[in-house]
Design a protein around this motif. Structure first.
Motif, PDB file in Angstrom:
ATOM      1  N   HIS A   1     -80.611 -10.729  70.760  1.00 16.78           N
ATOM      2  CA  HIS A   1     -80.914 -11.873  69.702  1.00 16.78           C
ATOM      3  C   HIS A   1     -79.570 -12.676  70.589  1.00 16.78           C
ATOM      4  O   HIS A   1     -78.754 -13.106  70.174  1.00 16.78           O
ATOM      5  CB  HIS A   1     -80.802 -11.867  68.190  1.00 16.78           C
ATOM      6  CG  HIS A   1     -81.884 -12.492  68.584  1.00 16.78           C
ATOM      7  ND1 HIS A   1     -82.799 -12.998  66.981  1.00 16.78           N
ATOM      8  CD2 HIS A   1     -81.294 -14.214  68.014  1.00 16.78           C
ATOM      9  CE1 HIS A   1     -83.214 -14.193  66.574  1.00 16.78           C
ATOM     10  NE2 HIS A   1     -82.290 -14.826  67.795  1.00 16.78           N
TER      11      HIS A   1
ATOM     12  N   ASN B   1     -78.386 -16.505  70.285  1.00 19.32           N
ATOM     13  CA  ASN B   1     -78.369 -17.727  69.605  1.00 19.32           C
ATOM     14  C   ASN B   1     -78.679 -19.388  70.219  1.00 19.32           C
ATOM     15  O   ASN B   1     -78.977 -20.285  69.563  1.00 19.32           O
ATOM     16  CB  ASN B   1     -78.025 -17.843  68.738  1.00 19.32           C
ATOM     17  CG  ASN B   1     -77.783 -18.397  66.957  1.00 19.32           C
ATOM     18  OD1 ASN B   1     -78.954 -18.421  66.834  1.00 19.32           O
ATOM     19  ND2 ASN B   1     -77.041 -19.780  66.726  1.00 19.32           N
TER      20      ASN B   1
ATOM     21  N   HIS C   1     -83.157 -17.192  71.105  1.00 12.04           N
ATOM     22  CA  HIS C   1     -83.290 -18.164  70.462  1.00 12.04           C
ATOM     23  C   HIS C   1     -83.927 -19.110  71.027  1.00 12.04           C
ATOM     24  O   HIS C   1     -81.942 -20.083  71.094  1.00 12.04           O
ATOM     25  CB  HIS C   1     -82.491 -18.032  69.121  1.00 12.04           C
ATOM     26  CG  HIS C   1     -83.322 -18.511  68.335  1.00 12.04           C
ATOM     27  ND1 HIS C   1     -83.509 -17.674  67.147  1.00 12.04           N
ATOM     28  CD2 HIS C   1     -84.227 -19.713  67.658  1.00 12.04           C
ATOM     29  CE1 HIS C   1     -84.259 -18.133  66.216  1.00 12.04           C
ATOM     30  NE2 HIS C   1     -84.463 -18.900  65.941  1.00 12.04           N
TER      31      HIS C   1
ATOM     32  N   ARG D   1     -82.423 -23.554  70.766  1.00  7.06           N
ATOM     33  CA  ARG D   1     -82.886 -24.646  69.753  1.00  7.06           C
ATOM     34  C   ARG D   1     -82.566 -26.084  70.390  1.00  7.06           C
ATOM     35  O   ARG D   1     -82.152 -26.884  69.619  1.00  7.06           O
ATOM     36  CB  ARG D   1     -81.633 -24.438  68.872  1.00  7.06           C
ATOM     37  CG  ARG D   1     -81.933 -22.773  68.575  1.00  7.06           C
ATOM     38  CD  ARG D   1     -80.271 -22.883  67.566  1.00  7.06           C
ATOM     39  NE  ARG D   1     -80.296 -21.293  66.548  1.00  7.06           N
ATOM     40  CZ  ARG D   1     -80.852 -20.832  65.945  1.00  7.06           C
ATOM     41  NH1 ARG D   1     -81.463 -22.171  65.026  1.00  7.06           N
ATOM     42  NH2 ARG D   1     -81.385 -19.637  65.712  1.00  7.06           N
TER      43      ARG D   1
ATOM     44  N   ILE E   1     -87.806 -18.008  71.619  1.00 11.33           N
ATOM     45  CA  ILE E   1     -88.803 -18.723  70.749  1.00 11.33           C
ATOM     46  C   ILE E   1     -87.855 -20.239  69.788  1.00 11.33           C
ATOM     47  O   ILE E   1     -86.512 -20.742  71.188  1.00 11.33           O
ATOM     48  CB  ILE E   1     -87.467 -18.039  69.265  1.00 11.33           C
ATOM     49  CG1 ILE E   1     -88.440 -16.669  68.793  1.00 11.33           C
ATOM     50  CG2 ILE E   1     -87.789 -18.951  67.815  1.00 11.33           C
ATOM     51  CD1 ILE E   1     -87.613 -16.218  67.611  1.00 11.33           C
TER      52      ILE E   1
ATOM     53  N   ILE F   1     -87.677 -23.950  68.208  1.00 11.16           N
ATOM     54  CA  ILE F   1     -87.630 -24.060  66.939  1.00 11.16           C
ATOM     55  C   ILE F   1     -88.252 -25.196  66.583  1.00 11.16           C
ATOM     56  O   ILE F   1     -88.090 -25.862  65.601  1.00 11.16           O
ATOM     57  CB  ILE F   1     -85.955 -24.282  66.753  1.00 11.16           C
ATOM     58  CG1 ILE F   1     -85.330 -25.464  67.405  1.00 11.16           C
ATOM     59  CG2 ILE F   1     -85.068 -23.224  67.202  1.00 11.16           C
ATOM     60  CD1 ILE F   1     -84.102 -26.013  67.001  1.00 11.16           C
TER      61      ILE F   1
ATOM     62  N   ASP G   1     -86.797 -23.568  62.129  1.00 12.87           N
ATOM     63  CA  ASP G   1     -85.580 -22.806  62.221  1.00 12.87           C
ATOM     64  C   ASP G   1     -85.514 -22.944  60.025  1.00 12.87           C
ATOM     65  O   ASP G   1     -86.535 -23.572  59.675  1.00 12.87           O
ATOM     66  CB  ASP G   1     -83.975 -23.407  61.626  1.00 12.87           C
ATOM     67  CG  ASP G   1     -83.865 -22.912  63.378  1.00 12.87           C
ATOM     68  OD1 ASP G   1     -84.056 -21.819  63.835  1.00 12.87           O
ATOM     69  OD2 ASP G   1     -83.032 -23.727  63.342  1.00 12.87           O
TER      70      ASP G   1
END
Length: 370
Positions: A107, A109, A130, A132, A161, A163, A184
Motif C-alpha cells: 500500500h 501512501n 493512495h 493524496r 484511492i 482522497i 481520509d
C-alpha cells in the motif's frame, strides 16, 4: 480471521505532514485487523513517530517519483538522475524481496512514491496506491521520468484511492477499473466539539511552514483584516530562513507583535477548538486535513477556492476566496460575528464523512476485494 500483512510505503521522512498523520489515523482504525510494516527511505522524525506508536518500521533507501529540475537543468541532470534512480530502486526491490516474503499487499501512501508498484510486482501481491496530492497543481512538480509513465503506473495498480472528489476527477479515476474516491479518516467522533466564546487568535497550521503552504499569504490576509487585539499563531516546523522572512514581512505590515510561532504539535484540538478562525492558503490541497480538523473542532475556515478545500467548504460550510481582499473580508466578518450556525454545519459534515470509527471497514473492503 487472519490478520492481513500489509507493507505501507511512506513518502515522508524528515518532516511530518498530512500524509503521515492520515496514515496514522488509518492504522489506528485497522488495529487488530491488519499487521502493518512501514517502509521509509531514510531515518527521520516520520519513522520515529510511528515507532513510538508501536509500529514496525523498516528503512531501505529508495527514491521518490518526482523530479524538480526544469529547462536546461532538467536536460543536463536527466540521464545521471535516471541512472542513479535505477540503481537505488533495484537495490531497494532486491532487499524487499528478501525481507517481506509472505506479505498480502503493498500500500503506497502517496502519489510521490512509485517504488511500491515494483515491490508488489516482485512479490506477486496486489498494489494499492493512495494518491493524496495534486502533484502538478499543488506541488508544482512532475513525476519522473514523465507524466505518461506515471499515468501508466496508475493503471497498472490493482486499486487507486483518491482522497477527494476533485482529485478523483483530476486523475480521471472514473476510467480506472478499481478507482476509488475515499476521503481520509481524521478524528474520532468523540473528540468533536464546538466551544464558544473563542479566544482572540487566528491559526495557520502545517506540519512544516513551507512555501507551498503559503504562510506569507496568510500573514497578508491577517494584516488586511485589521484584527485589533488578535494574534496570528503559525503552528509547524519552520527553518530559520523562512521564519526570518515572515518576521520581516510582519514588521513591514505593522504586525510584528501580533505574529507568534508555535512548534508542530499532535495536540491540534486544544488549539483549533479555541481559535477564532483558521486560514488555509495552499493552492490545490489534495484534501485538506487541517481544514477537516478545524471543522471537527468548531473553528471557521477561510481557504483558497481550489482542490480539496473547494470540496470541503462548499454549500456554506466555510469561506472560500480567490483573492486576498475577499479572504480578508471573510476573516473580518468571522472576527466581528462568530458564525456559529456555519461552524455547526461544518462540524456535522465532518462527523458524517471523516470519522476514524467508520474507516477500517472501508479500507478492509478494498483489501479483501483484491
Amino acid at each position: 480471521m487472519k490478520k492481513l500483512r500489509i507493507l505501507y510505503v511512506c513518502n515522508e521522512d524528515l518532516a511530518i505532514g498530512g500524509a503521515s498523520l492520515s496514515l496514522m489515523s488509518m492504522l489506528r482504525s485497522l488495529e487488530g485487523k491488519v499487521q502493518p510494516t512501514l517502509l521509509f527511505r531514510q531515518e527521520g522524525p516520520a519513522a520515529e513517530l510511528f515507532r513510538q506508536a508501536g509500529y514496525d518500521c523498516v528503512v531501505i533507501p529508495f527514491r521518490r517519483a518526482t523530479f524538480h529540475a526544469k529547462g536546461l537543468v532538467r536536460v543536463l541532470r536527466f540521464l545521471p538522475h535516471a541512472i542513479m534512480t535505477a540503481i537505488v530502486q533495484w537495490r531497494c526491490v532486491r532487499r524487499c524481496r528478501q525481507r517481506f516474503a509472505g506479505i498480502d499487499a503493498v500500500h503506497s501512501n502517496s502519489g510521490t512514491v512509485d517504488i511500491g508498484l515494483r515491490i508488489a510486482a516482485t512479490l506477486k501481491v496486489p498494489h494499492i496506491w493512495h494518491i493524496r496530492e495534486y502533484i502538478d497543481l499543488g506541488l508544482h512538480t512532475a513525476p519522473f521520468p514523465g507524466w505518461g509513465h506515471w499515468k501508466r503506473e496508475i493503471f497498472r495498480s490493482d486499486a487507486v484511492i483518491a482522497i477527494s472528489p476533485g482529485l478523483f476527477r483530476h486523475l480521471r479515476l472514473d476510467q480506472h477499473p478499481h478507482g476509488i474516491c475515499l476521503p481520509d479518516a481524521v478524528c474520532s467522533a468523540a473528540d468533536s466539539v464546538l466551544e464558544t466564546p473563542k479566544e482572540k487568535f487566528v491559526a495557520f497550521v502545517s506540519g512544516t511552514l513551507s512555501a507551498v503552504k503559503r504562510p506569507e499569504e496568510a500573514l497578508r490576509i491577517f494584516a488586511a483584516a485589521k484584527p485589533e487585539g488578535y494574534t496570528l499563531k503559525m503552528v509547524g516546523n519552520v527553518d530559520e530562513h523562512m521564519k526570518a522572512g515572515l518576521q520581516q514581512l510582519a514588521s513591514e505590515l505593522g504586525m510584528a507583535s501580533a505574529l507568534e510561532f508555535l512548534p508542530f504539535t499532535r495536540d491540534i484540538k486544544s488549539l483549533l477548538s479555541k481559535a477564532a478562525a483558521t486560514l488555509v492558503c495552499t493552492d490545490f490541497e489534495g484534501m485538506g486535513r487541517v481544514c477537516i480538523e478545524a471543522m471537527f473542532y468548531g473553528c471557521p475556515v477561510i481557504a483558497r477556492d481550489s482542490g480539496g478545500s473547494s470540496d470541503l467548504l462548499a454549500e456554506g460550510r466555510g469561506y472560500l476566496y480567490q483573492d486576498l481582499p475577499k479572504a480578508a473580508a471573510s476573516l473580518r466578518q468571522v472576527l466581528d460575528t462568530f458564525p456559529e450556525e456555519m461552524a455547526e454545519k461544518a462540524r456535522q459534515y465532518a462527523l458524517t464523512n471523516f470519522v476514524t470509527e467508520d474507516y477500517a471497514e472501508k479500507i478492509l473492503t478494498i483489501y479483501q476485494a483484491l
